[in-house]
Design a protein around this motif. Structure first.
Motif, PDB file in Angstrom:
ATOM      1  N   SER A   3     162.583 103.410  -3.996  1.00 29.52           N
ATOM      2  CA  SER A   3     162.275 102.968  -2.627  1.00 29.52           C
ATOM      3  C   SER A   3     161.781 104.134  -1.777  1.00 29.52           C
TER       4      SER A   3
ATOM      5  N   TYR B 284     157.683  99.267  -1.751  1.00 33.13           N
ATOM      6  CA  TYR B 284     158.972  99.945  -1.935  1.00 33.13           C
ATOM      7  C   TYR B 284     160.115  98.944  -1.939  1.00 33.13           C
TER       8      TYR B 284
ATOM      9  N   VAL C  32     158.207 105.536  -3.090  1.00 26.21           N
ATOM     10  CA  VAL C  32     157.089 104.626  -2.770  1.00 26.21           C
ATOM     11  C   VAL C  32     156.860 104.582  -1.267  1.00 26.21           C
TER      12      VAL C  32
ATOM     13  N   GLY D 140     155.182 102.219  -7.818  1.00 24.41           N
ATOM     14  CA  GLY D 140     156.478 101.538  -7.914  1.00 24.41           C
ATOM     15  C   GLY D 140     156.674 100.887  -9.268  1.00 24.41           C
TER      16      GLY D 140
END
Length: 1482
Positions: A318, A566, A321, A1182
């Motif tokens: 998370s 994300y 990204v 991701g």
């Protein structure tokens, strides 16, 4: 940008006017001093060395950890290294924001990292070399580092640097760490006194490290080696050069041995017993917790840490990204060098490194947790096995004989239930780790996606009960399968044991159909099992897809904001984490319930009544010390029960058995006293009794070990005993003499040989009392006489030993000092023969008649016991061939490269055979559906990446946005739906293909075996054949399909992950090359070692299970000999041997997983760094990171499954090896319809120039035999062992190869008849009576062709009618396995009734009276003379009177007929062989 230590952008950086320590840059420079000092001091010592002779204590391993605080030091040093990495990263990130290069921000940290690494390497070398004085260098380093870091911290405090600044936090932590390391060093000085003290402390290495045999070093190595299993490298690499054997893995450390853990568990159990609460039942759970609770808590702690670190993956994805998405490169340059924690964690590279470190730590903790639970489980299993074995040794014989505890239940308890309890312990940490994992996962999901996340979590939670339901059904199906499998094995075992009878009676198809029926039920159960397994795999794969679909669709339609990459990929990762505990939950709960049941089973077993001494309702009698007492009586009168009562093996109803308290005066036996109450002669244990049971009991050991039975070896005594029991000729025939291994239950010996070895064991023991229960039952007259004269009268009585002898051989009564005659459980008469002659004339006259008849028996001159020889007659020729083969193998072994190539090669050909045996259509369907499924799953993730990236780039056009959203959601939903369906299809096809393969392989194997030639069963051990139907079939049925499914899934996941990462970041392929090479070598070395260790685990488990079975079967003998302690010790050794093999296998698995996990972490780091550096799309970034994390999870499973499949394919290979065997030729040249229905009606037999051999490559056993037998004649065939008598009887049934000549029965050449037709029209009674489990009706008439009247008539003729009528159910009364609920005599009479039922005009009796008592023989002879008066009867003679009344006698020698005439004519020839036989016996 120019580089300078303090930078070029600030003129005051070098200003020290306010004081040297006021200058931050100078303080940083000051921090370099301790590091430089350490490197300067330690490098010469490390590289020049101080000689290995510095160690004062010589030990066998360089793993001895001498110094206190060892683990704490390693933990603190690793923490210090991590903080140094953070300091370096903080310095580099801060420096990147500066206008010029400031080396002081990260250079001291780099030097500190090098110094900390050097410190731990230096410490390790000092510790293993036991040179504590050199630790002073480290002590000084810690002091200096502590002082310089404290100055730096004080400086920050004075400058007002806030706590929120990362550098302040790092400095504070390092001050604490250096302080703690300094304290550790002070503690070493305090304990070891190596400096500042007058008398240094002397240390002694642990006992295990002084033992060369202990090779399992996990408890003794340093923390890094513990965590990475580095010490296993030597073993795993050496497996490539030489197979791992028991010597290579050595012994268990003392703390892990079964005895140690048994004592711990027992003490914990006994502690619960309170004196004032005698009725309180101790809890085995509490005992287990007290004995093994600490390691379980440690494992749980590791598991918690691993699970918490597992969430670093989604968080870092998370963060990376998001930072990548928001990175606009607008960060301005600044002159300040301080960085907050938040800014630091926004850097993508920092997050990539943190993700890498978190993965390394998480995997290390996870593997540590696994190892600790496995080690604890093994320790618990060892303790439980010792506890169960102790209980078995105290079981009363009635517990086993009355069915209160069966051998099957004991084997089940040992082989399955203790293992399941061990597996529950493995899963234990999941019980309390799973709630934390689920709660954390839901919180993080909510933080990312708000309410939408709860929808996905709800899908997972709602589907969890279905998983539990499936798991429960799976357990039920498995239990049902096990029940059918046990029943099938029981039937198969009976077929194999009675294969000769089945073939002779042409009943193969009946019993084969019976096995096939049970197999069909088992397959139905297996189908259910396969279906639920498929559903379980499907749920595991489909739930994350369903949860993701529900979550993202809800998010899209609920929120105005678009779904960000994300959020999407962090959520995907979290869903995968969430599914694992919920998937395991069902398994853990199932095992918890099972464990509770097992605990109850073990508890119940422990509370079974133990041995109670005494005897049932026998009246008073005496056994005279130093004399021979004979016990005689009819079958079933209680003779064996009386012996068991004397030995204290019967349950007490009333009365006592007393043992004389010493001396040699006559006296009665009384109840068995405790050993301390015993007294006797110095050289013998007065209360140890040498006992030979009626049913021979042998150990799975060498002939010599079975005879000496734990006593010291005395060559002279050993030779005397083997000669007395006529064993030497048998031993000479064996391939390795008396060192030949006897199979389980003496499977490669005849009945007579087994019995003589048991008698030899009793004679060899140096005890006062010998108890022999019917030792002549399976011996011919010659062997019986030799044993009586040489073994009993000479060997025992010369030594003045007390002998109790049960026998049916009444001709030996004159030798008895005391006789006890029994009838119906009571003593009818006792005294000397003269006493009985005076007091009971009728009984004496009856005995005299029987004695006279026995004295006229034909001497069967033999050097080998009756029945099949230990090894075939052609054993010597075969052994020569085997020797040649061994020589060839040795030549091959010289070529090391060939051997290693074979050891490292996967059995692809066997794999292909297995896959094709499931059918080409199912194979194609499996491959196609697998590829399609993984393509769809990749498409789902790719579409998600595109969707989130596209929505992120679209402008503010609401209509366009709405249209795009609907389009993306629709495609995503369709892909998810297709993925879910394909998950089900693939799991079903794999299981279905496996089931079809299993069905076909078993069907082909059973038919091949049952139609095989009898020679195959003579030369192949029963256990080996049975193993194909048990262990190998079980592997094919239940183990290969899930392994194959897991292997294909893991491999395709890893390949699709590598493909997707490479697509997102092509530069990743460059880094993949070294990682791929590393992976190749890891799997190559592991597979070989794993295969060896799995084979060791399997091979060491079998002797352990056999030992439990042997002990349960031979309880009476073991207790009579007072050898409980020796057997207990042997059991502990076998348990430890199996445990060490399993422990090494577990450590090898951890070795692999740690390395593949670290490789996976490297892949994640490489993927992250290349993606960040080369600026790929945020969605693809991701996706790449998500797949990189997937690789970490599945890489080790590829290797593990590959290794497992390689071992499991061994089962397929073994089954295939039997499928190449040639079957008997069941077809004849005549059609069955051409054979008259009543053939043979007359029973006329013409033997014309008959030549017979067992196999094409063997010499003839019958040579040009000619004979003519008239219809209804009674013919006796006699001759020495090996003369061809039995071969002739087998030739009537074409059980042997008739390669010349012919046998014509009633005008038809038997070679032209179909085998089934021929064998179904003749009858035979064999020497060994064989009954099958079922009913009496089934045993007499398996084809169900006869009426009840016919069956009762047969039983009446065999004089069994009254006995059968008295049984519950009559004809439907139960017959247990092998007919064990009837005596040997009764079983032979049932065989006679069976032969009568067939109503064939020809009956062959192959030494049918060899192993029965005189009374039964009389019945048998009477029936033959009356009921079979109109039939042709061919008797293979064992006792002389059986053929003296025959119409015709045939005397054979070396495959030829020497004499052929009536008994009267043959006896009239004084120089005839038959006459010489009779004269030799008189």
């Amino acid at each position: 940008m120019k580089a300078a230590f303090c930078g070029n952008d600030n003129a005051s950086a070098y200003d020290i006017s306010a004081g040297v320590l006021k200058n931050v840059c100078f303080v940083d420079a000051l921090n370099l001093v301790p590091h430089v000092f350490l490197l300067f001091i330690t490098f010469p010592i490390l590289f020049i060395g101080w000689g290995s002779q510095s160690s004062k204590v010589q030990i066998h391993h360089n793993t001895w950890l001498h110094f206190p605080g060892h683990n704490l030091r390693w933990i603190l040093t690793f923490t210090l290294l991590f903080v140094h990495v953070c300091e370096i990263a903080e310095g580099i990130v801060s420096d990147a924001n500066m206008k010029s290069r400031h080396l002081h921000l990260f250079l001291p940290a780099m030097m500190g990292f090098v110094a900390a690494t050097t410190a731990i390497v230096y410490y390790h070398n000092i510790e293993t070399s036991n040179f504590p004085k050199l630790l002073l260098a480290l002590f000084l380093y810690w002091i200096m580092a502590f002082v310089t870091k404290t100055i730096k911290l004080v400086r920050y405090c004075e400058d007002g640097v806030p706590f929120s600044q990362l550098r302040f936090c790092i400095t504070g932590i390092m001050v604490i760490l250096y302080g703690l390391l300094m304290a550790v060093e002070i503690n070493v000085i305090r304990v070891r006194r190596y400096v500042f003290f007058m008398n240094p402390q002397k240390v002694k290495p642990p006992e295990d490290l002084q033992d060369l045999g202990v090779r399992f070093l996990q408890p003794f190595v340093n923390l890094l080696s513990k965590a990475t299993y580095w010490w296993m490298n030597t073993l795993i690499i050496s497996a490539h050069k030489k197979p791992i054997d028991l010597k290579a893995i050595g012994k268990l450390p003392i703390a892990m041995r079964a005895l140690t853990n048994y004592v711990c568990l027992k003490e914990a159990y006994e502690e619960q017993k309170v004196a004032n609460q005698p009725n309180k039942i101790p809890s085995i759970w509490l005992a287990m917790y007290r004995a093994f609770g600490r390691p379980i808590l440690l494992s749980s702690t590791f598991r918690y840490l691993a699970d918490l670190l597992g969430f670093a993956g989604p968080l870092c994805i998370s963060g990376i990204v998001e930072s990548f998405q928001n990175d606009t490169n607008t960060t301005g340059k600044t002159s300040t060098s301080y960085l907050s924690s938040q800014d630091f964690l926004k850097n993508a590279y920092v997050l990539a490194v943190l993700l890498f470190l978190a993965l390394i730590l998480q995997r290390t903790f996870l593997q540590a947790s696994y190892y600790v639970t496995i080690e604890t489980g093994i320790n618990l299993r060892g303790a439980l096995l010792a506890m169960i074995y102790n209980k078995i040794l105290r079981l009363s014989t009635s517990n086993l004989s009355m069915g209160e505890m069966t051998l099957g239940q004991i084997n089940n308890l040992v082989a399955i239930e203790t293992n399941q309890l061990m597996w529950f312990l493995f899963l234990c940490p999941n019980l309390w780790a799973m709630p934390v994992q689920i709660i954390m996962g839901v919180i993080l999901l909510y933080n990312l996606l708000r309410v939408s996340a709860l929808v996905g979590a709800a899908v997972i939670v709602l589907l969890a009960p279905i998983q539990y339901f499936i798991a429960t059904k799976l357990a039920e199906a498995q239990k049902s399968t096990l029940d059918y499998s046990t029943e099938r094995l029981k039937k198969t075992n009976e077929i194999l044991k009675g294969i000769k009878l089945l073939k002779l009676y042409a009943w193969e198809h009946i019993f084969c159909t019976s096995v096939e029926e049970t197999r069909t039920k088992e397959l139905i159960s297996l189908k259910t099992f396969a279906l639920y397994t498929s559903l379980s795999i499907f749920m595991n794969a489909a739930i994350p897809i369903a949860a993701v679909l529900a979550t993202f669709v809800t998010y899209e339609y609920q929120n105005e904001a678009t779904l960000q990459p994300y959020q999407a990929f962090a959520s995907l990762s979290l869903f995968h984490i969430l599914v694992t505990p919920l998937f395991l939950l069902s398994t853990v709960v199932r095992f918890a319930v099972k464990a509770q049941q097992l605990q109850q089973a073990i508890f119940n077993f422990n509370w079974i009544s133990v041995l109670s001494f005494g005897s049932p309702f026998f009246i008073w009698f005496m056994i005279i010390i130093g004399q021979m007492t004979m016990i005689v009586g009819q079958v079933g009168c209680g003779k064996s029960s009386l012996l068991l009562a004397i030995l204290g093996e019967m349950q007490t109803l009333e009365g006592k058995v007393h043992w004389n308290n010493g001396g040699r005066s006559p006296g009665p036996f009384k109840s068995m006293p405790e050993p301390q109450d015993c007294s006797g002669s110095r050289d013998r244990n007065r209360y140890s009794v040498a006992y030979a049971a009626q049913k021979p009991w042998l150990l799975n050991a060498t002939v010599e070990e079975n005879i000496i039975f734990g006593s010291p070896f005395n060559k002279q005594r050993y030779k005397a005993v083997t000669d007395a029991c006529s064993l030497q000729p048998d031993i000479d025939l064996l391939p390795f003499g008396d060192q030949t291994e006897i199979g389980e239950r003496g499977i490669n010996l005849s009945g007579g040989q087994r019995q003589r070895i048991c008698v030899a064991r009793a004679l060899y023991q140096n005890t006062n009392i010998i108890v022999l229960d019917d030792p002549f039952s399976a011996l011919d007259i010659h062997l019986s006489d030799h044993l009586m004269q040489e073994g009993i009268l000479k060997f025992l009585q010369e030594d003045k030993r007390t002998l109790i002898l049960v026998t049916h051989k009444l001709q030996y009564l004159p030798h008895a000092d005391w006789i006890i005659a029994m009838k119906d459980g009571y003593v009818l008469r006792e005294g000397t023969l003269k006493d009985i002659q005076t007091k009971d004339v009728e009984l004496y006259e009856h005995w005299k008649t029987l004695m006279n008849r026995q004295d006229q028996e034909l001497e069967k001159v033999t050097t080998v016991g009756p029945g099949r020889a230990m090894y075939p007659r052609e054993s010597k020729a075969q052994l020569e061939d085997e020797d040649e083969e061994e020589e060839e193998e040795e030549d091959d072994d010289d070529n090391m490269s060939t051997v290693m190539r074979l050891r490292t090669k996967m059995p692809w050909r066997t794999c292909w055979r297995y896959l094709t045996s499931g059918g080409f259509f199912l194979l194609f369907l499996m491959i196609f559906s697998k590829l399609l499924k993984h393509s769809v799953i990749v498409a789902i993730d790719y579409w998600l990446a595109r969707w989130t990236s596209m929505e992120n780039k679209t402008g503010d056009s609401t209509d366009l946005n709405r249209e795009s959203k609907s389009y993306h959601v629709a495609v995503f939903s369709m892909l998810c739906g297709a993925g879910i369906v394909l998950c089900l299809v693939t799991s079903l096809t794999v299981e279905w293909m496996g089931l079809t393969a299993a069905k076909n392989l078993h069907h082909n194997l059973l038919n091949k075996i049952i139609l095989g030639p009898i020679r195959f069963f003579d030369t192949t051990p029963l256990g080996l054949i049975l193993n194909r139907f048990s262990a190998d079939t079980n592997i094919i049925d239940q183990h290969i399909p899930p392994t194959l499914e897991s292997l294909t899934r893991s491999t395709l996941l890893c390949l699709s992950a590598i493909g997707m990462i490479s697509y997102a970041t092509p530069w990743f392929l460059v880094a993949l090359v070294p990682l791929g090479i590393a992976f190749y070598f890891i799997q190559k070395y592991f597979r070989v070692a794993s295969k060896d260790l799995q084979e060791l685990d399997d091979s060491t488990q079998l002797p352990l299970l056999c030992h439990f079975s042997e002990t349960a079967e031979g309880l009476t003998t073991i207790r009579a000999f007072r050898h409980e302690a020796r057997f207990k010790q042997h059991m502990l050794e076998l348990t430890d041997t199996n445990n060490i093999a399993y422990l090494f296998l577990s450590a090898a698995n951890r070795w692999l997983e740690v390395r593949t996990d670290y490789l996976g972490a490297c892949i994640v780091l490489t993927a992250a760094v290349t993606s960040i550096t080369y600026r790929s799309d945020s969605g693809l970034l991701g996706l790449g990171l998500l797949y990189a994390l997937t690789i970490t999870n599945y890489l080790n499973w590829v290797v593990r499954n590959l290794a497992d499949l390689e071992v499991q394919m061994g089962a397929v290979k073994k089954v295939n090896s039997f499928l190449t065997m040639e079957s008997e030729n069941y077809e004849g040249t005549m059609d069955p319809s051409q054979v008259p229905k009543d053939w043979p009606q007359e029973g006329e037999i013409k033997i014309e120039d008959l030549c017979v051999r067992y196999e094409n490559n063997l010499k003839p056993v019958l040579k040009h035999v000619k004979a003519y037998i008239k219809p209804g004649q009674k013919v006796g065939i006699c001759g020495r062992t090996g003369s061809g008598k039995s071969s002739l009887s087998l030739a009537f049934f074409r059980m042997v190869d008739i390669f010349d000549g012919k046998i014509v029965i009633d005008g038809i050449d038997i070679c032209k008849l179909p085998l089934h037709t021929l064998r179904s029209r003749l009858s035979i009674i064999l020497q060994d009576p064989i009954l099958f489990s079922g009913s009496i009706r089934f045993n007499l008439d398996p084809e169900c062709k006869c009426t009840d009247d016919r069956l009762w008539e047969a039983l009446e003729i065999a004089q069994l009618k009254n006995m059968v009528k008295s049984l519950p159910g009559g004809l439907d009364a139960v017959v247990t396995e092998g007919g064990e609920n009837f005596s040997v005599g009764q079983r032979q009479l049932f065989c006679l009734a069976r032969a009568f039922v067939r109503k064939s005009s020809i009956l062959i009796m192959d030494e049918a009276t060899a192993s029965i008592d005189m009374a039964t023989e009389n019945i048998l002879q009477k029936v033959v003379m009356t009921a079979f008066v109109d039939r042709t009867v061919v008797t293979i003679a064992h006792r002389v009177h059986t053929i003296l009344t025959a119409d015709l006698v045939i005397v054979m020698k070396r495959g030829n007929i020497l004499e052929n005439d009536t008994p009267e004519n043959l006896l009239s020839r004084e120089d005839g062989i038959f006459a010489s036989f009779v004269r030799a016996d008189m």
